[in-house]
Design an enzyme around this catalytic site. Sequence first.
Site, PDB file in Angstrom:
ATOM      1  N   CYS A 351       0.834  -1.197   0.000  1.00  0.00           N
ATOM      2  CA  CYS A 351       0.000   0.000   0.000  1.00  0.00           C
ATOM      3  C   CYS A 351       0.875   1.255   0.000  1.00  0.00           C
ATOM      4  O   CYS A 351       1.730   1.423   0.868  1.00  0.00           O
ATOM      5  CB  CYS A 351      -0.929   0.011   1.213  1.00  0.00           C
ATOM      6  N   HIS A 423       3.675  -6.565  -7.157  1.00  0.00           N
ATOM      7  CA  HIS A 423       3.131  -5.553  -8.050  1.00  0.00           C
ATOM      8  C   HIS A 423       4.322  -4.883  -8.734  1.00  0.00           C
ATOM      9  O   HIS A 423       5.217  -4.373  -8.059  1.00  0.00           O
ATOM     10  CB  HIS A 423       2.314  -4.537  -7.250  1.00  0.00           C
TER      11      HIS A 423
END
Length: 617
Positions: A351, A423
């Site tokens: 995040c 990611h």
Amino acid sequence: MATDTSKENSTPSNMDNGDASFSLKVKPEFILKERASSLPPLPSPVAEDTRGDERDNGDGDDRDANRQRRKKKRGQNKKRPRDIRQDDSEKICMAIMRGDVCPYNDGCRFSHDVKAYMATRPADIAEVEGGCPNFINHGFCMYGAMCRAGSNHITKTGENVTQKKSDEVLEQENGEFEEIEKTQNKCPTVTEKKQDKPKAYERDVVNHLTKDLQIQLRKNKYPFLCKRHYEKDSKASSSVSSSSTPIDKLKTRKLIDFSNKVYVAPLTTVGNLPFRRIMKDYDADITCGEMAVVTNLLEGKASEWALLKRHKCEDVFGIQLAAAHPDQYTRVSELIEKYTDVDFVDLNLGCPLDLLCNKGAGAALMMREHKLKGALEGMSANMSCSITVKMRTGWDMNKPFAHQLVPKIQSWGIDGLAAVMIHGRSRLQRYKSEANWEYISSVQRSESSEHPKIPVIGNGDIFSYAEYEEKVLGHPNLSQTAMLGRGALIKPWLPREIKEKRNIDISASERLDILKSFVRYGLEHWGSDQQGVNNTRRFLLEWLSFLHRYVPVGLLEVLPQKMNQRPPPHMMGRNDLETLFMSPLCSDWIKISEMVLGPVPEDFQFEPKHKANSYNG
């Protein structure tokens, strides 16, 4: 909707519409110079920030455009409009709705006058097809007369009926209401309520926060085995104290195999339970709840625990947790193991939000190896389900370090670690530029041959089967998992496209049916009273802030559409509904919501929670 939209504004080529900055190749006959005439009139005046993604519309001089780009928002719209909450005195007491005696009597802050409420009760929302979904699926609606789709379970006097008795009761209201026995006309008795209604609900949704557990957590009286880091025996706080728990002796560890499956990644705000049900309708194999902040879970906050709820259709389901310290992860793992039913728990190391990173959680935890190791060891000792780790390439795109961190995690020998998910962007990139799949592949190759290999799953920009083939199948050393994020938000049928190996040219009417299903699922999940309707509409509009980016296959010159490609600022579809779906204006999304949830109040406003900075280019 009409099938022929006026083409008087169409342009002959992609480059003749006054804005050469877009990169998505659309057939010339679908490109317009200005807003399509079939769309609703714009509110007056239209504020610039009512454009959901703040794309440049080609108007004005370059200096104004550049100034707007510099001021472009990102992250959360913290001052976005909110719904006006209904006053408690205007609501009917839930005890009365259940047919019980209110324990507060005259001191209750809710109304007990059902007759007065029925006299001013708003009409049902006609756009909710089939009536109240709670009543249809469970035979009982707890909202009674307050249900906004309750004509199939509310009598003229406001009595709430069960499905078993509804036909008999409502048939007697032919013009004149006949007085019938109270046992026929009222909602279930206390005995019926305790036995029937919860059983029906629990068949569908699990992982509820019980009242007893919430009280213990709020009063800081839950008997955790793991001590806090500042307590005297903190040396045993993470792995030692947790390893002595009998939990791991009672259950066999369940390992999840992610290979050759479509996995819908955790998606903040829009990855809610109704959305995940849509994804299961379109053949997703694995789903995961929204990111839950561990400190909020440990404090017994109901809104955070709601993120852990699991629908019965989610046959393989995980939850994602974000925290900064090992003792937090270890303590919450005790709760997860005892009070929830999940197949895996994902640690959030990706995040990019400042709110988390400034506290050492999210992407910042990638740089705190000692704490990460303690968190993994504590959770592994406590839980019988699989553990996964979701991370980014690093903090800065020029200095990636996931290729150094993953071998270290591998060397720790964490039992139950099923996969590492990467990611292909750094924390500072957020969602800009394309994901670096070559680097993701190199991370897997960096794993040591001296220890068991951990499957590495890549994530980023999969928006079609062709891209799944290129990014995932093109790197055979990676786990052959289709991990979907924003692609699933924009194209919820993407799992089916990948499995069927084709581009699906879904019609506008089919897309409207998807929204109708979402509304039914939303009213089940958030409630069918006015507050539930408001919540469902807000989350629907948040989803529409992504859905509008899809350009139908039949309009494209070049297939497939890619994630960050910008379409022309003004387009038309093959019919009016398709044109409306492509609008980037919040006012048009509100019009779409009215097609499935009825009219909004006159002063209703909406702004998406997150700005699509990467999509703006």
